[in-house]
Write a protein that holds these residues in place. Structure first.
Motif, PDB file in Angstrom:
ATOM      1  N   ALA A  30       0.929  -1.226  -0.241  1.00 55.41           N
ATOM      2  CA  ALA A  30      -0.122  -0.138   0.181  1.00 55.41           C
ATOM      3  C   ALA A  30       0.724   1.412   0.496  1.00 55.41           C
ATOM      4  CB  ALA A  30      -0.687  -0.407   1.205  1.00 55.41           C
ATOM      5  N   THR A  31       1.680   1.230   0.278  1.00 61.59           N
ATOM      6  CA  THR A  31       3.017   1.964   0.593  1.00 61.59           C
ATOM      7  C   THR A  31       3.333   2.758  -0.821  1.00 61.59           C
ATOM      8  OG1 THR A  31       4.138   1.838   2.474  1.00 61.59           O
ATOM      9  CG2 THR A  31       5.087   3.346   1.188  1.00 61.59           C
ATOM     10  N   ALA A  32       3.144   2.194  -1.897  1.00 61.36           N
ATOM     11  CA  ALA A  32       3.683   2.473  -3.222  1.00 61.36           C
ATOM     12  C   ALA A  32       2.354   3.056  -3.776  1.00 61.36           C
ATOM     13  CB  ALA A  32       3.888   0.767  -4.376  1.00 61.36           C
ATOM     14  N   TYR A  33       0.984   2.914  -3.091  1.00 60.76           N
ATOM     15  CA  TYR A  33       0.004   3.450  -3.896  1.00 60.76           C
ATOM     16  C   TYR A  33      -0.123   4.967  -3.000  1.00 60.76           C
ATOM     17  CZ  TYR A  33      -4.987   4.189  -4.681  1.00 60.76           C
ATOM     18  OH  TYR A  33      -5.994   4.414  -4.901  1.00 60.76           O
ATOM     19  N   HIS A  34      -0.420   4.773  -1.938  1.00 57.74           N
ATOM     20  CA  HIS A  34      -0.553   5.927  -1.126  1.00 57.74           C
ATOM     21  C   HIS A  34       0.782   7.207  -1.228  1.00 57.74           C
ATOM     22  CE1 HIS A  34      -4.672   4.572   0.137  1.00 57.74           C
ATOM     23  NE2 HIS A  34      -3.518   3.859   0.746  1.00 57.74           N
ATOM     24  N   HIS A  35       2.079   6.355  -1.472  1.00 56.01           N
ATOM     25  CA  HIS A  35       2.902   7.032  -1.122  1.00 56.01           C
ATOM     26  C   HIS A  35       4.244   7.267  -2.040  1.00 56.01           C
ATOM     27  CE1 HIS A  35       2.670   8.468   2.849  1.00 56.01           C
ATOM     28  NE2 HIS A  35       1.676   7.295   3.391  1.00 56.01           N
ATOM     29  N   PRO A  36       3.786   7.142  -3.613  1.00 57.04           N
ATOM     30  CA  PRO A  36       4.561   7.495  -4.771  1.00 57.04           C
ATOM     31  C   PRO A  36       5.585   8.015  -5.000  1.00 57.04           C
ATOM     32  CG  PRO A  36       2.550   8.517  -5.702  1.00 57.04           C
ATOM     33  CD  PRO A  36       2.301   7.557  -4.327  1.00 57.04           C
ATOM     34  N   ARG A  46       9.400 -11.775  -2.848  1.00 57.72           N
ATOM     35  CA  ARG A  46       8.260 -13.431  -3.187  1.00 57.72           C
ATOM     36  C   ARG A  46       8.314 -14.319  -2.205  1.00 57.72           C
ATOM     37  NH1 ARG A  46       6.002 -11.588  -8.219  1.00 57.72           N
ATOM     38  NH2 ARG A  46       8.070 -10.409  -9.621  1.00 57.72           N
ATOM     39  N   ASP A  47       9.023 -14.063  -1.512  1.00 59.06           N
ATOM     40  CA  ASP A  47       9.054 -15.058  -0.691  1.00 59.06           C
ATOM     41  C   ASP A  47       9.237 -15.317   0.962  1.00 59.06           C
ATOM     42  OD1 ASP A  47      10.482 -16.693  -2.695  1.00 59.06           O
ATOM     43  OD2 ASP A  47      12.476 -16.152  -2.288  1.00 59.06           O
ATOM     44  N   CYS A  48       8.348 -14.214   1.064  1.00 56.71           N
ATOM     45  CA  CYS A  48       7.776 -13.765   2.380  1.00 56.71           C
ATOM     46  C   CYS A  48       6.072 -13.709   2.503  1.00 56.71           C
ATOM     47  CB  CYS A  48       7.987 -12.029   2.983  1.00 56.71           C
ATOM     48  SG  CYS A  48       7.559 -11.041   1.803  1.00 56.71           S
ATOM     49  N   PRO A  49       5.680 -13.661   3.660  1.00 60.21           N
ATOM     50  CA  PRO A  49       3.824 -14.466   3.083  1.00 60.21           C
ATOM     51  C   PRO A  49       3.526 -12.748   3.352  1.00 60.21           C
ATOM     52  CG  PRO A  49       5.146 -14.195   5.385  1.00 60.21           C
ATOM     53  CD  PRO A  49       6.229 -14.431   4.820  1.00 60.21           C
ATOM     54  N   PRO A  50       1.969 -12.597   3.265  1.00 65.42           N
ATOM     55  CA  PRO A  50       2.005 -11.494   3.148  1.00 65.42           C
ATOM     56  C   PRO A  50       1.083 -10.703   4.563  1.00 65.42           C
ATOM     57  CG  PRO A  50       0.181 -13.437   3.011  1.00 65.42           C
ATOM     58  CD  PRO A  50       0.864 -14.059   2.717  1.00 65.42           C
ATOM     59  N   LEU A  51       0.733  -9.681   4.359  1.00 70.31           N
ATOM     60  CA  LEU A  51       0.983  -8.703   5.264  1.00 70.31           C
ATOM     61  C   LEU A  51      -0.232  -8.468   5.926  1.00 70.31           C
ATOM     62  CD1 LEU A  51       2.575  -6.156   7.358  1.00 70.31           C
ATOM     63  CD2 LEU A  51       1.777  -4.483   5.607  1.00 70.31           C
ATOM     64  N   GLN A  52      -0.570  -8.889   7.218  1.00 73.78           N
ATOM     65  CA  GLN A  52      -2.299  -8.478   7.756  1.00 73.78           C
ATOM     66  C   GLN A  52      -2.228  -7.378   7.568  1.00 73.78           C
ATOM     67  OE1 GLN A  52      -2.694 -11.062  10.412  1.00 73.78           O
ATOM     68  NE2 GLN A  52      -2.345 -12.842   9.995  1.00 73.78           N
ATOM     69  N   VAL A  53      -3.088  -7.589   7.367  1.00 72.24           N
ATOM     70  CA  VAL A  53      -3.821  -6.144   7.834  1.00 72.24           C
ATOM     71  C   VAL A  53      -5.109  -6.224   8.804  1.00 72.24           C
ATOM     72  CG1 VAL A  53      -5.187  -3.903   6.525  1.00 72.24           C
ATOM     73  CG2 VAL A  53      -3.733  -4.474   5.189  1.00 72.24           C
ATOM     74  N   GLU A  72     -15.772  -2.348   3.332  1.00 68.98           N
ATOM     75  CA  GLU A  72     -14.584  -1.435   2.603  1.00 68.98           C
ATOM     76  C   GLU A  72     -13.551  -2.282   2.152  1.00 68.98           C
ATOM     77  OE1 GLU A  72     -16.632   0.059   0.234  1.00 68.98           O
ATOM     78  OE2 GLU A  72     -18.221  -0.172   0.216  1.00 68.98           O
ATOM     79  N   VAL A  73     -12.651  -1.923   3.266  1.00 66.89           N
ATOM     80  CA  VAL A  73     -11.610  -2.580   3.246  1.00 66.89           C
ATOM     81  C   VAL A  73     -11.134  -3.638   3.045  1.00 66.89           C
ATOM     82  CG1 VAL A  73      -9.578  -3.115   4.723  1.00 66.89           C
ATOM     83  CG2 VAL A  73     -10.980  -0.848   5.331  1.00 66.89           C
ATOM     84  N   THR A  74     -12.088  -4.464   3.674  1.00 65.74           N
ATOM     85  CA  THR A  74     -11.898  -5.793   2.830  1.00 65.74           C
ATOM     86  C   THR A  74     -12.277  -6.220   0.953  1.00 65.74           C
ATOM     87  OG1 THR A  74     -12.878  -6.897   5.213  1.00 65.74           O
ATOM     88  CG2 THR A  74     -13.250  -8.619   2.932  1.00 65.74           C
ATOM     89  N   ALA A  75     -12.917  -5.774   0.500  1.00 68.09           N
ATOM     90  CA  ALA A  75     -13.100  -5.484  -0.678  1.00 68.09           C
ATOM     91  C   ALA A  75     -11.935  -5.258  -1.429  1.00 68.09           C
ATOM     92  CB  ALA A  75     -14.785  -5.184  -0.853  1.00 68.09           C
ATOM     93  N   LEU A  76     -11.549  -3.702  -0.655  1.00 70.12           N
ATOM     94  CA  LEU A  76     -10.069  -3.314  -0.975  1.00 70.12           C
ATOM     95  C   LEU A  76      -9.080  -4.177  -1.475  1.00 70.12           C
ATOM     96  CD1 LEU A  76      -8.819  -0.645  -2.044  1.00 70.12           C
ATOM     97  CD2 LEU A  76      -8.418  -0.525   0.188  1.00 70.12           C
ATOM     98  N   TYR A  77      -8.761  -4.656   0.020  1.00 72.69           N
ATOM     99  CA  TYR A  77      -7.554  -5.545   0.368  1.00 72.69           C
ATOM    100  C   TYR A  77      -7.616  -6.940  -0.647  1.00 72.69           C
ATOM    101  CZ  TYR A  77      -4.706  -2.284   3.185  1.00 72.69           C
ATOM    102  OH  TYR A  77      -4.328  -1.226   3.216  1.00 72.69           O
ATOM    103  N   ALA A  78      -9.001  -7.687  -1.291  1.00 72.63           N
ATOM    104  CA  ALA A  78      -8.776  -8.352  -1.567  1.00 72.63           C
ATOM    105  C   ALA A  78      -8.744  -8.425  -3.611  1.00 72.63           C
ATOM    106  CB  ALA A  78     -10.792  -9.122  -0.955  1.00 72.63           C
ATOM    107  N   GLY A  79      -9.127  -7.256  -3.123  1.00 69.38           N
ATOM    108  CA  GLY A  79      -8.889  -6.472  -4.788  1.00 69.38           C
ATOM    109  C   GLY A  79     -10.143  -6.264  -5.241  1.00 69.38           C
ATOM    110  N   GLY A  80     -11.038  -5.941  -4.748  1.00 65.37           N
ATOM    111  CA  GLY A  80     -12.316  -5.807  -5.181  1.00 65.37           C
ATOM    112  C   GLY A  80     -12.768  -4.541  -5.717  1.00 65.37           C
TER     113      GLY A  80
END
Length: 80
Positions: A30-36, A46-53, A72-80
Motif C-alpha cells: 500500500a505504501t507504493a500506492y499511497h506514497h509514490p 516473493r518469498d515472504c508471507p502477505p502482510l496482515q491488515v 469496504e476495507v476487506t473488498a479493497l484488500y481482496a482486490g475488489g
C-alpha cells in the motif's frame, strides 16, 4: 560492510532517506500506492508471507458504521 539503521518518525522522512540514497526499506504494498515518489522503485518480495491488515477500535466504543468500513476495507484488500 556494516549495517546502519536510521530512525524515522514517519513515512515521509523514511522515504526521504531512501530517495537520498541513505538506504533501502521494506514496507507494505500500500505504501507504493499511497506514497509514490520519483526515483523510488517498489519491488514485491516473493518469498515472504502477505502482510496482515487490521482495524482496531476501543472494545467498549464501537464506531458508528464500522461494519461498512470492515466490508469496504476487506473488498479493497481482496482486490475488489
Amino acid at each position: 560492510m556494516g549495517r546502519t539503521f536510521v530512525d524515522s518518525t514517519d513515512v515521509d522522512s523514511w522515504l526521504d532517506a531512501i530517495a537520498a540514497g541513505q538506504g533501502i526499506g521494506i514496507t507494505a504494498s500500500a505504501t507504493a500506492y499511497h506514497h509514490p515518489r520519483p526515483g523510488i522503485f517498489y519491488r514485491p518480495l516473493r518469498d515472504c508471507p502477505p502482510l496482515q491488515v487490521r482495524l482496531a477500535w476501543w472494545r467498549d466504543s464501537r464506531p458508528v458504521g464500522v461494519s461498512d468500513l470492515v466490508a469496504e476495507v476487506t473488498a479493497l484488500y481482496a482486490g475488489g
